[in-house]
Design a protein around this motif. Structure first.
Motif, mmCIF file in Angstrom:
data_model
loop_
_atom_site.group_PDB
_atom_site.id
_atom_site.type_symbol
_atom_site.label_atom_id
_atom_site.label_comp_id
_atom_site.label_asym_id
_atom_site.label_seq_id
_atom_site.Cartn_x
_atom_site.Cartn_y
_atom_site.Cartn_z
ATOM 1 N N ILE A 245 -11.267 -6.676 -0.154
ATOM 2 C CA ILE A 245 -11.104 -5.422 0.619
ATOM 3 C C ILE A 245 -9.674 -4.914 0.483
ATOM 4 O O ILE A 245 -9.439 -3.710 0.354
ATOM 5 N N THR A 246 -8.725 -5.851 0.483
ATOM 6 C CA THR A 246 -7.315 -5.439 0.437
ATOM 7 C C THR A 246 -6.915 -4.916 -0.941
ATOM 8 O O THR A 246 -5.860 -4.303 -1.081
ATOM 9 N N TYR A 247 -7.722 -5.203 -1.951
ATOM 10 C CA TYR A 247 -7.393 -4.726 -3.295
ATOM 11 C C TYR A 247 -7.827 -3.286 -3.511
ATOM 12 O O TYR A 247 -7.442 -2.659 -4.484
ATOM 13 N N SER A 335 -2.068 4.754 -3.360
ATOM 14 C CA SER A 335 -3.048 4.253 -2.377
ATOM 15 C C SER A 335 -3.029 2.728 -2.258
ATOM 16 O O SER A 335 -3.923 2.151 -1.638
ATOM 17 N N ASP A 336 -2.044 2.070 -2.825
ATOM 18 C CA ASP A 336 -1.926 0.612 -2.751
ATOM 19 C C ASP A 336 -1.321 0.244 -1.398
ATOM 20 O O ASP A 336 -0.138 0.466 -1.159
ATOM 21 N N TRP A 337 -2.148 -0.294 -0.513
ATOM 22 C CA TRP A 337 -1.624 -0.636 0.827
ATOM 23 C C TRP A 337 -1.273 -2.118 0.922
ATOM 24 O O TRP A 337 -0.682 -2.554 1.910
ATOM 25 N N ASP A 370 -5.901 -2.446 -6.861
ATOM 26 C CA ASP A 370 -6.615 -2.702 -8.112
ATOM 27 C C ASP A 370 -6.244 -1.748 -9.238
ATOM 28 O O ASP A 370 -6.545 -2.042 -10.404
ATOM 29 N N ALA A 371 -5.608 -0.638 -8.911
ATOM 30 C CA ALA A 371 -5.329 0.380 -9.927
ATOM 31 C C ALA A 371 -4.610 -0.211 -11.136
ATOM 32 O O ALA A 371 -4.841 0.216 -12.267
#
Lengths: 402, 402
Positions: A245-247, A335-337, A370-371
């Protein structure tokens, strides 16, 4: 995604999976270091180190075209070849290969399974030479610096003195930063992507949940499950689901799945995977346990938790890079949180303060952490441009027009 | 936080905890409905419904001063009294009590344990009247609408025709929205806080991880653990740990814990709770399993997943509020990433489209989703002002100057 998988259901065939993993691991060359030891940050010494690795392309006569790729938490050395365990393409074929931005027709690309891993490099599932049994938790904890020191031994073994570039995302990016700090004279250029110079409290927290999921599984047996012929696959699957989920970003999950139901028009009013996002996550958990060792998951997450590069340098990150001539290109995704842009900015600020040459790009993407593993044209363009420039500086022939 | 708790260690005394919970549950009044049935969204009918609740203050002669408070996922009816299970203050004493914004000297405040819960209202740990054994997974799944319908039965039982206000945060806010949709004529004003009109893919994903953690615990026994004299406390603790991260913001975790180590200067190079944030999370997991039923966790998370208010109204959220005269105050918090402000804005837009009177406040806070449970002066001020105005409209005496 087309199957319903219930990880609470009867055990998956992970014995077979492990056998396959072990049988396949020798597909990679393994460097051994008889008589040598690796001194670890934990204060202990590792004997009989083994490092499994892959190479792509050829070194040039001057051996100045080597690029080290560092993999992330659950990655491995199979960057640009079919993975022998999963049968899937290499994890970075978007960037690495003939004619790709990390061009194996120009560069000699090396990637090693990290210390603590489970794809042939010494890790908790390796045989402890002192007992003849798998290490389990008797394997000393390793750090990102230990991983990098092991990679430096591999480069010596391969006869590579200097790297044209060291590149990697996430935990791979941590290794990139550590490489420049530990071996500044060996790194011409560095490409840390979607990473941080220290792991945040929130990220430690997510890792701790994953570890507790593994350790709460009765089949973990205090880390000695291999001796019991079982594996804590349920706990590891839960850990993977939470991590997965975090990825991704909220937007990516919404775009991919929204609230769509799985193969039906109405909810079942039960605990099966009603929603597509549930089925997807279960599949992620199930496929992960077929290829990854639960203890390795503990060790490698712990190495990330401990990573705080500034701490080695009186708390001043810039000191880690002081005097280095390495050229940097730092990349983050909007969007990498998990490793947000602010983490990359902190690296850039430290590099500025240390006087190191650095460029920085925040890539617009809704794909989350994941990007860095996905087909992101801007990442490709940036990587190609940065390596072209580094190669030119290093006196390599210019790239052919494509 | 001062203790190291390892949930992989020998079982916690949850038998005792459950006995205590069951012994204490009767501390709350319980409304029974002999001969009546509750028809559920799942298409089944529930017999012998029981609803445990608390009230504070007194109804006025006209019975126009009642406020229904709806609790969140792991909350209960103990809003403003010492919780008999935990010994801690009620979960919303920041807002509810004598002289507080939800002033129990002016208002008659009611809160019921939700349907599917484990604090006295019918849930999976209740006795199935058809078998004489605990329901376990034989309890039908319930929805937010079912919870609200049960609360409406309780209000009938208490002789309350109309609510001056229905208020709640998170899942409590979902019930608030459902109340207005299902019973518009019974609700004068509504205060949904930190909530959404539908559960997002990311939130479903986090819930699914929690459920899989519970269901992967061998002590879950397909939901019939009570018959085996055990409880899947390890799985539930992991579920709680994962959820707890989502209740806080990255900033709050950083401010509270950062990378500080637990009671020592140097890392242990092991898997004990080295970092304070790990110890804190383990404590959250351990204390939760002392007070919450694992199957209830499955049921109540599932009710949230299924919540999509617009789906009942041809996919148009505004239709849920069409014709309603209820006055709304919608509140969100800037750092809440579980129910971000955009979810509240979607509610406000729908209310605007339906012509309902609505005010909206996004409160600046770095405390994440948890902010609605914490001492947030702006939330107190907004709540006091909104209720004063609603009371005035309803013809109640003005509040004394404080």
């Amino acid at each position: 995604m087309d199957r319903l998988i219930n990880i609470a259901a009867p055990p998956l065939d992970t014995e077979e999976a492990r056998a396959r993993r072990e049988a396949d691991a020798p597909h990679s060359p393994v460097a051994s270091f008889p008589g040598e030891t690796l001194r670890l940050d934990a204060g202990l010494v590792l004997h009989d180190l083994q490092i499994a690795y892959q190479t792509y392309g050829e070194p040039n006569a001057a051996r100045t075209n080597a690029i080290l790729v560092c993999h992330a938490l659950t990655g491995d050395q199979h960057v640009a070849n079919v993975n022998p365990v999963t049968g899937k393409p290499g994890w970075w074929e978007t960037l690495v290969g003939p004619g790709k931005p990390i061009d194996t027709e120009r560069f000699y690309v090396i990637c090693a399974n990290v210390l603590g891993g489970c794809m042939g490099t010494t890790g908790p599932s390796s045989t402890n030479p002192q007992t003849g049994r798998p290490y389990g938790l008797d394997m000393p904890l390793v750090t990102i610096r230990d991983m990098v020191n092991a990679q430096a031994m591999l480069l010596d073994h391969l006869g590579i003195e200097r790297l044209l570039c060291v590149a990697g995302g996430s935990m791979g990016g941590m290794q990139v930063l550590q490489w420049v700090a530990s071996y500044p004279e060996r790194v011409v250029s560095a490409l840390p992507i979607a990473t941080a110079a220290r792991h945040s409290a929130q990220n430690i927290a997510f890792h701790e949940v994953g570890r507790q999921a593994v350790m709460a599984d009765p089949d973990w047996h205090g880390g000695h499950y291999l001796q019991f012929g079982v594996t804590p696959h349920r706990g590891l699957a839960v850990a993977r689901m939470a991590a997965h989920i975090t990825y991704m970003s909220d937007q990516a999950l919404h775009r991919k799945f929204g609230r769509r139901l799985q193969d039906r028009a109405l909810p079942t009013f039960g605990f099966d995977a009603d929603f597509q996002v549930e089925s997807y996550l279960r599949h992620q958990g199930e496929s992960f346990v077929q290829r990854f060792d639960p203890n390795s998951y503990l060790y490698v997450t712990r190495a990330m938790d401990y990573f705080d590069l500034a701490a080695e340098y009186d708390g001043v990150l810039a000191n880690a890079f002081r005097g280095s001539k390495t050229r940097f290109c730092v990349v983050s995704f909007t969007s990498d949180w998990l490793f947000p842009t602010q983490d990359s900015r902190a690296i850039v600020h430290a590099l500025n303060a240390s006087g190191a040459p650095v460029s920085f790009a925040e890539i617009e993407s809704d794909k989350g952490h994941d990007a860095f593993l996905l087909d992101e044209p801007e990442l490709s363009d940036i990587t190609r441009g940065f390596l072209d420039s580094a190669a030119k500086t290093a006196g390599l022939p210019v790239a052919r027009d494509r």
